[in-house]
Motif scaffolding. Structure first.
Motif, PDB file in Angstrom:
ATOM      1  N   ALA A 176       0.803  -1.231   0.000  1.00  0.00           N
ATOM      2  CA  ALA A 176       0.000   0.000   0.000  1.00  0.00           C
ATOM      3  C   ALA A 176       0.832   1.275   0.000  1.00  0.00           C
ATOM      4  O   ALA A 176       0.599   2.180  -0.805  1.00  0.00           O
ATOM      5  N   VAL A 177       1.793   1.371   0.894  1.00  0.00           N
ATOM      6  CA  VAL A 177       2.598   2.591   1.004  1.00  0.00           C
ATOM      7  C   VAL A 177       3.446   2.785  -0.248  1.00  0.00           C
ATOM      8  O   VAL A 177       3.574   3.902  -0.766  1.00  0.00           O
ATOM      9  N   ASP A 178       4.020   1.690  -0.748  1.00  0.00           N
ATOM     10  CA  ASP A 178       4.803   1.778  -1.980  1.00  0.00           C
ATOM     11  C   ASP A 178       3.942   2.285  -3.132  1.00  0.00           C
ATOM     12  O   ASP A 178       4.389   3.111  -3.942  1.00  0.00           O
ATOM     13  N   ILE A 179       2.723   1.800  -3.226  1.00  0.00           N
ATOM     14  CA  ILE A 179       1.802   2.235  -4.280  1.00  0.00           C
ATOM     15  C   ILE A 179       1.573   3.738  -4.193  1.00  0.00           C
ATOM     16  O   ILE A 179       1.644   4.458  -5.190  1.00  0.00           O
ATOM     17  N   PHE A 180       1.285   4.213  -2.998  1.00  0.00           N
ATOM     18  CA  PHE A 180       0.954   5.626  -2.811  1.00  0.00           C
ATOM     19  C   PHE A 180       2.118   6.522  -3.233  1.00  0.00           C
ATOM     20  O   PHE A 180       1.921   7.553  -3.888  1.00  0.00           O
ATOM     21  N   ALA A 181       3.339   6.131  -2.875  1.00  0.00           N
ATOM     22  CA  ALA A 181       4.509   6.933  -3.236  1.00  0.00           C
ATOM     23  C   ALA A 181       4.804   6.826  -4.735  1.00  0.00           C
ATOM     24  O   ALA A 181       5.211   7.810  -5.362  1.00  0.00           O
ATOM     25  N   LEU A 182       4.626   5.655  -5.315  1.00  0.00           N
ATOM     26  CA  LEU A 182       4.804   5.492  -6.757  1.00  0.00           C
ATOM     27  C   LEU A 182       3.842   6.392  -7.530  1.00  0.00           C
ATOM     28  O   LEU A 182       4.217   7.016  -8.535  1.00  0.00           O
ATOM     29  N   ILE A 183       2.609   6.465  -7.049  1.00  0.00           N
ATOM     30  CA  ILE A 183       1.603   7.305  -7.705  1.00  0.00           C
ATOM     31  C   ILE A 183       2.025   8.770  -7.696  1.00  0.00           C
ATOM     32  O   ILE A 183       1.826   9.496  -8.673  1.00  0.00           O
ATOM     33  N   ILE A 203      17.965   1.244  -9.425  1.00  0.00           N
ATOM     34  CA  ILE A 203      17.269   1.489  -8.156  1.00  0.00           C
ATOM     35  C   ILE A 203      16.666   0.200  -7.615  1.00  0.00           C
ATOM     36  O   ILE A 203      16.810  -0.124  -6.429  1.00  0.00           O
ATOM     37  N   VAL A 204      16.003  -0.557  -8.477  1.00  0.00           N
ATOM     38  CA  VAL A 204      15.361  -1.802  -8.035  1.00  0.00           C
ATOM     39  C   VAL A 204      16.404  -2.793  -7.528  1.00  0.00           C
ATOM     40  O   VAL A 204      16.240  -3.389  -6.455  1.00  0.00           O
ATOM     41  N   ILE A 205      17.484  -2.957  -8.285  1.00  0.00           N
ATOM     42  CA  ILE A 205      18.505  -3.928  -7.882  1.00  0.00           C
ATOM     43  C   ILE A 205      19.320  -3.428  -6.687  1.00  0.00           C
ATOM     44  O   ILE A 205      19.550  -4.157  -5.722  1.00  0.00           O
ATOM     45  N   GLY A 206      19.737  -2.163  -6.738  1.00  0.00           N
ATOM     46  CA  GLY A 206      20.623  -1.646  -5.702  1.00  0.00           C
ATOM     47  C   GLY A 206      19.957  -1.362  -4.374  1.00  0.00           C
ATOM     48  O   GLY A 206      20.527  -1.624  -3.312  1.00  0.00           O
ATOM     49  N   PHE A 207      18.733  -0.824  -4.428  1.00  0.00           N
ATOM     50  CA  PHE A 207      18.084  -0.399  -3.185  1.00  0.00           C
ATOM     51  C   PHE A 207      16.979  -1.345  -2.710  1.00  0.00           C
ATOM     52  O   PHE A 207      16.454  -1.162  -1.618  1.00  0.00           O
ATOM     53  N   SER A 208      16.627  -2.330  -3.520  1.00  0.00           N
ATOM     54  CA  SER A 208      15.607  -3.287  -3.094  1.00  0.00           C
ATOM     55  C   SER A 208      16.186  -4.696  -3.018  1.00  0.00           C
ATOM     56  O   SER A 208      16.273  -5.289  -1.945  1.00  0.00           O
ATOM     57  N   VAL A 209      16.617  -5.225  -4.158  1.00  0.00           N
ATOM     58  CA  VAL A 209      17.126  -6.597  -4.190  1.00  0.00           C
ATOM     59  C   VAL A 209      18.385  -6.743  -3.338  1.00  0.00           C
ATOM     60  O   VAL A 209      18.492  -7.655  -2.514  1.00  0.00           O
ATOM     61  N   TRP A 210      19.341  -5.829  -3.522  1.00  0.00           N
ATOM     62  CA  TRP A 210      20.622  -5.952  -2.813  1.00  0.00           C
ATOM     63  C   TRP A 210      20.525  -5.512  -1.365  1.00  0.00           C
ATOM     64  O   TRP A 210      20.949  -6.211  -0.450  1.00  0.00           O
ATOM     65  N   ASP A 211      19.924  -4.347  -1.130  1.00  0.00           N
ATOM     66  CA  ASP A 211      19.936  -3.800   0.226  1.00  0.00           C
ATOM     67  C   ASP A 211      19.054  -4.597   1.185  1.00  0.00           C
ATOM     68  O   ASP A 211      19.244  -4.524   2.396  1.00  0.00           O
ATOM     69  N   ILE A 212      18.114  -5.367   0.659  1.00  0.00           N
ATOM     70  CA  ILE A 212      17.267  -6.166   1.543  1.00  0.00           C
ATOM     71  C   ILE A 212      18.109  -7.208   2.294  1.00  0.00           C
ATOM     72  O   ILE A 212      17.778  -7.627   3.399  1.00  0.00           O
ATOM     73  N   PHE A 213      19.241  -7.590   1.699  1.00  0.00           N
ATOM     74  CA  PHE A 213      20.125  -8.569   2.328  1.00  0.00           C
ATOM     75  C   PHE A 213      21.225  -7.926   3.161  1.00  0.00           C
ATOM     76  O   PHE A 213      21.614  -8.462   4.197  1.00  0.00           O
ATOM     77  N   ILE A 214      21.752  -6.798   2.715  1.00  0.00           N
ATOM     78  CA  ILE A 214      22.899  -6.213   3.420  1.00  0.00           C
ATOM     79  C   ILE A 214      22.507  -5.063   4.347  1.00  0.00           C
ATOM     80  O   ILE A 214      23.209  -4.757   5.296  1.00  0.00           O
ATOM     81  N   ASN A 215      21.377  -4.381   4.055  1.00  0.00           N
ATOM     82  CA  ASN A 215      20.847  -3.332   4.934  1.00  0.00           C
ATOM     83  C   ASN A 215      21.904  -2.292   5.296  1.00  0.00           C
ATOM     84  O   ASN A 215      22.216  -2.071   6.465  1.00  0.00           O
ATOM     85  N   ARG A 216      22.442  -1.630   4.265  1.00  0.00           N
ATOM     86  CA  ARG A 216      23.504  -0.645   4.496  1.00  0.00           C
ATOM     87  C   ARG A 216      23.097   0.784   4.112  1.00  0.00           C
ATOM     88  O   ARG A 216      23.833   1.720   4.387  1.00  0.00           O
ATOM     89  N   PHE A 217      21.947   0.965   3.473  1.00  0.00           N
ATOM     90  CA  PHE A 217      21.578   2.286   2.976  1.00  0.00           C
ATOM     91  C   PHE A 217      20.613   3.038   3.889  1.00  0.00           C
ATOM     92  O   PHE A 217      20.032   4.046   3.507  1.00  0.00           O
ATOM     93  N   THR A 218      20.413   2.533   5.092  1.00  0.00           N
ATOM     94  CA  THR A 218      19.572   3.187   6.102  1.00  0.00           C
ATOM     95  C   THR A 218      18.175   3.494   5.555  1.00  0.00           C
ATOM     96  O   THR A 218      17.664   4.601   5.695  1.00  0.00           O
ATOM     97  N   LEU A 219      17.562   2.512   4.936  1.00  0.00           N
ATOM     98  CA  LEU A 219      16.208   2.686   4.416  1.00  0.00           C
ATOM     99  C   LEU A 219      15.151   2.455   5.491  1.00  0.00           C
ATOM    100  O   LEU A 219      13.970   2.737   5.286  1.00  0.00           O
ATOM    101  N   ARG A 220      15.560   1.915   6.621  1.00  0.00           N
ATOM    102  CA  ARG A 220      14.662   1.708   7.775  1.00  0.00           C
ATOM    103  C   ARG A 220      13.400   0.942   7.386  1.00  0.00           C
ATOM    104  O   ARG A 220      12.301   1.245   7.818  1.00  0.00           O
ATOM    105  N   GLY A 221      13.581  -0.060   6.561  1.00  0.00           N
ATOM    106  CA  GLY A 221      12.439  -0.874   6.152  1.00  0.00           C
ATOM    107  C   GLY A 221      11.440  -0.123   5.290  1.00  0.00           C
ATOM    108  O   GLY A 221      10.320  -0.589   5.077  1.00  0.00           O
ATOM    109  N   GLY A 222      11.824   1.030   4.786  1.00  0.00           N
ATOM    110  CA  GLY A 222      10.922   1.838   3.958  1.00  0.00           C
ATOM    111  C   GLY A 222      10.374   3.047   4.679  1.00  0.00           C
ATOM    112  O   GLY A 222       9.801   3.941   4.046  1.00  0.00           O
ATOM    113  N   TYR A 223      10.556   3.123   5.990  1.00  0.00           N
ATOM    114  CA  TYR A 223      10.078   4.268   6.775  1.00  0.00           C
ATOM    115  C   TYR A 223      11.120   5.388   6.742  1.00  0.00           C
ATOM    116  O   TYR A 223      11.651   5.798   7.769  1.00  0.00           O
ATOM    117  N   SER A 224      11.419   5.880   5.556  1.00  0.00           N
ATOM    118  CA  SER A 224      12.465   6.883   5.429  1.00  0.00           C
ATOM    119  C   SER A 224      12.223   7.784   4.232  1.00  0.00           C
ATOM    120  O   SER A 224      11.533   7.399   3.275  1.00  0.00           O
TER     121      SER A 224
END
Length: 367
Positions: A56-63, A156-177
């Motif tokens: 839901a939140v991803d949809i809203f921001a994509l829109i 963006i998809v590979i670097g900040f979603s696919v890759w960072d989901i495993f290494i968690n280095r970009f301080t995305l805070r699970g998307g709450y950022s």
């Protein structure tokens, strides 16, 4: 696709996304997700519903990116949104002051005028960060060619979603950022400008969404409870919750597919009017549902007593609650729109925006 024409499919998706948000809140703040036992019959089905609506939140921001990257940055729009946020913060606080004065303090009124610094609504706070960067982002999107933007999309998809989901280095805070909301805005802009998925059939999009949902559900049901390291050098972490995340590639994939699918929907006549009527008030659903007093006093553990109810009953009650809340919130917001019209908030927002713009010009000239 004529991007200048209003896309009622995207407008409808705004409402659907907000319906998903309320379902998500009902399951989480409502208590079911935290209380339900992993070995219960209800557990996999409750989590299935959770995963379906998690986008839901991803949809809203994509829109946001999809519809506004080529319309310029209007300070008036943000100021009007700020007035909307403050309106609901004050209104609901006043209501609680009347019905339960002991739980309201004077500082609650003061903090209502500072929703960002007071962090009253995390999404509005993140959106504020996005708005400050919007002129630069929009200019970049409009200046770049389609091929370059498609590369950015993949990175963006590979670097900040696919890759960072495993290494968690970009301080995305699970998307709450702010960072994640900015990235989603960029992705939404690219989907719109480059017509990502234009050749994707609706049934293909549906199948892909189902695959992403099932993959996420499978990992959640059968994954490990604790983190374990695959490689000491790469330091890759995996657990059963890794895909139940706003930044998860599967959740992001579902959100992207929703945007692509709904962007292709076409409506006529009265249906367009109904969609427009509802979509303009979609954000108010979030503001009403997550006001800190309502959130803590009424949403918290609202559905905890249903933990042993049948799956059908849980679905009917949770989905029914979400539907009624969305409808009621939209109707309430029509009153807010009427009040704003009388108070000429749009005119006031324009005046404030012009003043801010002049101030920025003076500061930039001085620099």
């Amino acid at each position: 696709m004529d991007l200048q024409k209003r896309n009622y499919g995207i407008d409808l998706l705004r409402v659907v996304a907000m319906f998903f948000v309320i379902v998500l809140h009902a399951l989480n703040q409502g208590g079911l997700i935290d209380i339900i036992a992993p070995d219960s019959i209800q557990y996999p089905y409750v989590w299935l519903l959770e995963i379906i609506v998690y986008c839901a939140v991803d949809i809203f921001a994509l829109i946001s990116g999809y519809v506004s990257y080529n319309k310029g940055t209007k300070y008036k729009n943000y100021i009007s949104l700020w007035f909307q946020v403050v309106f609901y913060l004050l209104l609901i606080t006043i209501v609680y002051q009347i019905v339960a004065p002991s739980i309201v303090a004077k500082k609650d009124y003061i903090r209502s005028f500072f929703p960002v610094s007071g962090d009253r609504y995390w999404y509005f706070t993140a959106y504020t960060g996005l708005f400050l960067l919007k002129p630069l982002i929009d200019k970049s999107i409009n200046a770049m060619n389609v091929n370059s933007l498609k590369k950015v999309f993949v990175v963006i998809v590979i670097g900040f979603s696919v890759w960072d989901i495993f290494i968690n280095r970009f301080t995305l805070r699970g998307g709450y950022s702010v960072i994640w909301i900015v990235l989603l805005y960029i992705l939404g802009s690219i989907i719109s400008k480059c017509q990502i998925g234009k050749n994707l059939k609706q049934y293909q999009a549906t199948i892909l969404m189902l695959v992403f949902v099932l993959i996420t559900h499978f990992v959640k049901m059968y994954g490990k409870d604790n983190y374990y390291i695959i490689n000491d050098i790469l330091n890759l972490h995996i657990n059963k919750n890794i895909l139940v995340n706003y930044t998860s590639p599967t959740i992001l994939g579902i959100a992207i597919l929703f945007v692509i699918s709904f962007s292709k929907l076409q409506f006529k006549g009265k249906i367009e009017n109904v969609i427009s009527f509802a979509s303009i008030s979609a954000f108010s659903v979030y503001l009403l549902n997550t006001h800190y007093l309502f959130w803590d006093l009424h949403m918290k553990n609202l559905f905890a007593d249903m933990v042993h109810s049948s799956v059908v009953k849980i679905y009917v009650v949770v989905l029914g609650f979400a539907l009624l809340f969305v409808v009621a919130s939209i109707l309430i917001d029509k009153v807010r729109l009427f009040v704003f019209q009388i108070l000429k908030i749009n005119v006031l927002s324009e005046i404030i925006a012009e003043g801010l713009n002049k101030l920025l010009v003076k500061i930039s000239d001085w620099l």
